[in-house]
Design a protein around this motif. Structure first.
Motif, short mmCIF file in Angstrom:
data_model
loop_
_atom_site.label_atom_id
_atom_site.label_comp_id
_atom_site.label_asym_id
_atom_site.label_seq_id
_atom_site.Cartn_x
_atom_site.Cartn_y
_atom_site.Cartn_z
N ALA A 117 0.84 -1.18 0.00
CA ALA A 117 0.00 0.00 0.00
C ALA A 117 0.89 1.25 0.00
CB ALA A 117 -0.90 0.00 1.23
N GLY A 118 0.63 2.15 -0.93
CA GLY A 118 1.38 3.40 -0.99
C GLY A 118 2.71 3.31 -1.68
N PRO A 169 6.39 8.39 -4.54
CA PRO A 169 7.85 8.54 -4.62
C PRO A 169 8.59 8.39 -3.30
CG PRO A 169 6.78 10.18 -6.00
CD PRO A 169 5.68 9.50 -5.22
N GLN A 170 8.07 9.00 -2.22
CA GLN A 170 8.77 8.93 -0.94
C GLN A 170 8.80 7.51 -0.41
OE1 GLN A 170 10.49 11.45 1.13
NE2 GLN A 170 11.16 9.40 1.67
N VAL A 171 7.66 6.81 -0.51
CA VAL A 171 7.58 5.44 -0.02
C VAL A 171 8.50 4.54 -0.85
CG1 VAL A 171 6.07 3.45 0.30
CG2 VAL A 171 5.25 5.75 0.89
N LYS A 172 8.47 4.71 -2.16
CA LYS A 172 9.32 3.89 -3.02
C LYS A 172 10.80 4.11 -2.69
CE LYS A 172 10.05 2.56 -7.83
NZ LYS A 172 9.65 2.79 -9.23
N TRP A 175 12.05 4.92 0.24
CA TRP A 175 12.34 4.21 1.50
C TRP A 175 12.61 2.73 1.22
CZ3 TRP A 175 7.49 6.41 4.43
CH2 TRP A 175 7.76 7.71 4.84
N ILE A 176 11.73 2.13 0.41
CA ILE A 176 11.87 0.70 0.12
C ILE A 176 13.18 0.42 -0.61
CG2 ILE A 176 10.84 -1.27 -1.07
CD1 ILE A 176 8.11 0.16 -0.73
N GLU A 177 13.49 1.25 -1.59
CA GLU A 177 14.72 1.05 -2.36
C GLU A 177 15.96 1.21 -1.49
OE1 GLU A 177 13.32 2.36 -6.86
OE2 GLU A 177 14.27 3.83 -5.54
N ASP A 178 15.95 2.20 -0.63
CA ASP A 178 17.11 2.41 0.26
C ASP A 178 17.32 1.20 1.17
OD1 ASP A 178 17.56 4.89 -0.80
OD2 ASP A 178 16.60 6.00 0.83
N ALA A 179 16.22 0.57 1.59
CA ALA A 179 16.33 -0.56 2.53
C ALA A 179 16.69 -1.86 1.83
CB ALA A 179 15.01 -0.72 3.29
N PHE A 180 16.19 -2.09 0.62
CA PHE A 180 16.29 -3.43 0.03
C PHE A 180 17.07 -3.53 -1.28
CE2 PHE A 180 12.40 -3.52 2.67
CZ PHE A 180 12.79 -4.52 3.56
N ILE A 184 8.91 -3.23 -7.18
CA ILE A 184 8.04 -2.57 -6.21
C ILE A 184 6.80 -2.04 -6.92
CG2 ILE A 184 7.89 -0.74 -4.47
CD1 ILE A 184 11.03 -0.73 -4.55
N ASP A 185 5.65 -2.25 -6.34
CA ASP A 185 4.42 -1.69 -6.92
C ASP A 185 3.36 -1.58 -5.84
OD1 ASP A 185 2.65 -0.71 -8.88
OD2 ASP A 185 3.45 -2.12 -10.36
#
Length: 332
Positions: free
Chosen positions: A80-81, A85-88, A90-95, A105-106
């Motif tokens: 969800a979410g 851009p901001q959420v994506k 965060w996910i990219e930085d972590a994984f 990611i979607d």
């Protein structure tokens, strides 16, 4: 992305506001690992908690299947979410440091859509804790209607219906509204003696959104028993969900199938029946859960076919003897 001989496994994670499901399958769609944890919507939980939830679930499905991270060809996170851009970021930085180009990611709406269309264009209507209509058109363009969260929208959702249910009981208690079977059902469900105790129950809850969403089940029960007020609440929810779909269809400008998803629509509920009675479009009721849609998306991202046999294996994920790993305590 090109597969090497060692990489033949795929991870899918379907993350909503109240829970996250993870699964691991091989290139033929055979699911060999499952796990479930807390919600992973970064807009409703602190990101560090969401990150830990996702990481632990990925580790769990790999460990359960005896698969190493280097053997995984693709990871699809339907969260969800995640299209924001901001959420994506965060996910990219972590994984990304771990998964690199294997990470995809979607939005979780895409996962729900693919559980019914297996990658083909369509519209998904989700009515779970929240609500949204989300289209992937034939030309690849996307359109979303609703999905603004419980503070700004989520009409027709479990939260919205549950909140309206509790409000109806409180109005009856005040003398401002009609008496309803909902009062008896809610008091029994929450183990309280009178409605004014709802204040302490909900305002002190660590997750009042989830608790209110659970009350939507009681609206279904009361409506099935003929309670007039509950019937109106169900109709109101169906009208709200129908409006999301019709608006999304207009924006897409195409005659697309509509996939029904989320807790309120996955089962044969009164709400779903009412929605189907008023629908003017082809409806798909998925045989597979959204996490299977995540796995289908992971396979498609590396150009592996999702043919009839693969679909059947992904759809049969609950009946193939694969046990779920639900160690929620590890995610706290």
């Amino acid at each position: 992305m090109q597969l090497n001989k060692k990489q033949s496994w795929f991870i899918g994670l379907d993350g909503g506001g109240t829970k996250t499901k993870a699964a691991l399958c091989d290139s033929a769609g055979r699911i060999v690992g499952l796990a479930e944890g807390e919600g992973s919507n970064p807009l409703s939980r602190p990101w560090e908690q969401v990150r830990e939830t996702l990481q632990v679930l990925m580790e769990q499905v790999c460990r359960r299947a005896g698969v190493g991270a280097d053997e995984v060809a693709g990871v699809f996170l339907g969260l969800a979410g995640a299209d924001r851009p901001q959420v994506k970021a965060w996910i990219e930085d972590a994984f990304l440091p771990v998964w690199g180009e294997r990470l995809h990611i979607d939005n979780d709406a895409v996962a729900a859509l693919y559980s019914g269309t297996w990658g083909s264009p369509g519209i998904v209507l989700i009515a779970g804790t929240g609500s949204i209509a989300y289209a992937v058109a034939k030309d690849g363009r996307r359109h979303r209607v609703g999905g603004w969260g419980y503070l700004l929208g989520d009409e027709g959702s479990g939260y919205d219906l549950g909140r309206q249910t509790v409000v109806a009981v409180l109005r009856a208690w005040d003398g401002r509204g009609e008496q309803t079977l909902l009062s008896e059902l809610l008091l029994r469900h929450y183990g309280i003696e009178q409605p004014d105790q709802f204040i302490a129950r909900f305002y002190s809850s660590p997750n009042p959104r989830k608790e209110l969403a659970e009350a939507s089940v009681l609206a279904e029960q009361a409506a099935a028993s003929g309670d007039p007020l509950a019937i109106r609440l169900i109709q109101q929810a169906a009208d709200s969900l129908g409006e999301l779909v019709e608006t999304c269809r207009t924006r897409a400008g195409q005659d697309l199938p509509v996939v029904l998803a989320g807790g309120l629509l996955a089962a044969d509920t009164l709400l779903r029946r009412q929605l189907l009675r008023s629908s003017r479009y082809p409806v798909v009721i998925p045989e597979a859960p959204p996490v299977a849609g995540c796995l289908a998306a992971a396979l498609l991202r590396v150009n592996l076919p999702v043919d009839k046999q693969v679909k059947a294996r992904l759809a049969a994920w609950e009946t193939d003897g694969v046990e779920e790993d639900t160690h929620d305590g590890e995610l706290a």
